[in-house]
Design an enzyme around this catalytic site. Sequence first.
Site, PDB file in Angstrom:
ATOM      1  N   GLU A  16      53.865  26.090  33.959  1.00 38.39           N
ATOM      2  CA  GLU A  16      53.853  25.717  35.372  1.00 38.39           C
ATOM      3  C   GLU A  16      55.208  25.159  35.817  1.00 38.39           C
ATOM      4  O   GLU A  16      56.020  24.739  35.003  1.00 38.39           O
ATOM      5  CB  GLU A  16      52.782  24.661  35.656  1.00 38.39           C
ATOM      6  CG  GLU A  16      51.363  25.192  35.691  1.00 38.39           C
ATOM      7  CD  GLU A  16      51.040  25.981  36.951  1.00 38.39           C
ATOM      8  OE1 GLU A  16      51.961  26.248  37.752  1.00 38.39           O
ATOM      9  OE2 GLU A  16      49.870  26.345  37.129  1.00 38.39           O
ATOM     10  N   ASN A 159      47.165  23.955  44.678  1.00 36.53           N
ATOM     11  CA  ASN A 159      48.200  24.868  44.202  1.00 36.53           C
ATOM     12  C   ASN A 159      49.055  25.326  45.380  1.00 36.53           C
ATOM     13  O   ASN A 159      48.752  25.069  46.552  1.00 36.53           O
ATOM     14  CB  ASN A 159      47.587  26.089  43.502  1.00 36.53           C
ATOM     15  CG  ASN A 159      47.673  25.984  41.990  1.00 36.53           C
ATOM     16  OD1 ASN A 159      48.733  25.686  41.446  1.00 36.53           O
ATOM     17  ND2 ASN A 159      46.558  26.203  41.321  1.00 36.53           N
ATOM     18  N   ASP A 210      48.045  30.663  42.772  1.00 41.43           N
ATOM     19  CA  ASP A 210      48.641  29.675  41.877  1.00 41.43           C
ATOM     20  C   ASP A 210      49.961  29.207  42.492  1.00 41.43           C
ATOM     21  O   ASP A 210      50.103  29.148  43.702  1.00 41.43           O
ATOM     22  CB  ASP A 210      48.805  30.262  40.470  1.00 41.43           C
ATOM     23  CG  ASP A 210      48.595  29.219  39.379  1.00 41.43           C
ATOM     24  OD1 ASP A 210      48.980  28.049  39.587  1.00 41.43           O
ATOM     25  OD2 ASP A 210      48.071  29.569  38.313  1.00 41.43           O
TER      26      ASP A 210
END
Length: 304
Positions: A16, A159, A210
């Site tokens: 991430e 997100n 995402d």
Amino acid sequence: MVEIECFWECNDGLGETPIWVAEENSIYWADHVAPHIDPTDNRRPSLRRLNVATGARNTWQMPEQVGSFAFRVGGGLVCGANSGFCTIDLETGAFEKILDPEPKMPGTRLNDGKTDRRGRFWCGSMDSHLADASCQIYCLEPDLTCRKAAEDYSFVVSNGIAFDPEDTRMYFGDTFGGMIYVFDFDIDEGRIHNQRPFFSLEGRKPAIVDGATVDAEGYYWFALNLGGKILRVDPNGRLDREIDMPVRSPTCVAFGGDNYETLFVTSQQAFLTPEELAHHPLPGSVFAIHGLGVRGLPEPRFGG
């Protein structure tokens, strides 16, 4: 011609928050390892760095999962983690808590976050059990005070936070709601309002929104996790481009490299079945997409 390069087959459980640091010619990112820390897994949550000029690679183990982070003006990092907002010193290894915005909600943790151009860190929380829609967006000010940013809006997983180049919009991806929203953003006051739908993932399930970024033209880029694509959406919410990835599970995107013309993409192994892992041999790797013909913007630093 668009070219996708596997930069590091690093086997992230859940990569991430890639961030390009121009003065180091390096891309940084976090590896959550998995949605929950598994004591039987030898891998620990970490931050990683890859110097694209020298090929040097670094990994710093973290005491808990880091959902997102930002570099600080005065050095070090600020992050959203399992225990709340924290600071990280990569040189000394110090990991210190600032505050927990949800002290009465032990099942939540901080997830996706971005810094605006006045040095505020905006971060949303998520329910670790992926069920309770009680999570919120928070704004951490440079003086380390914190507030809820959208009192009347809650969700399961945050997100896709990103700010447009004109500092008039904040984008937010409601992962389990299957919707990307846009807020009007007042950068002087540090306030968001007028939430409205921007881009729907209807018809794309089980794919989810995402991590995201915005390019210099104001177009919104996000990872279509479990959908194997990177999508570019114009400021009016119309799909502009789809890029097929060699993995089903891209997780986040960031521009970097020379003139910010390379799009870096993290990915994950979490949530994939053994059959999917066998079919897609590179999940958990970091990729670089070249030849897009667009340029990104530097990420601001936290603090005054």
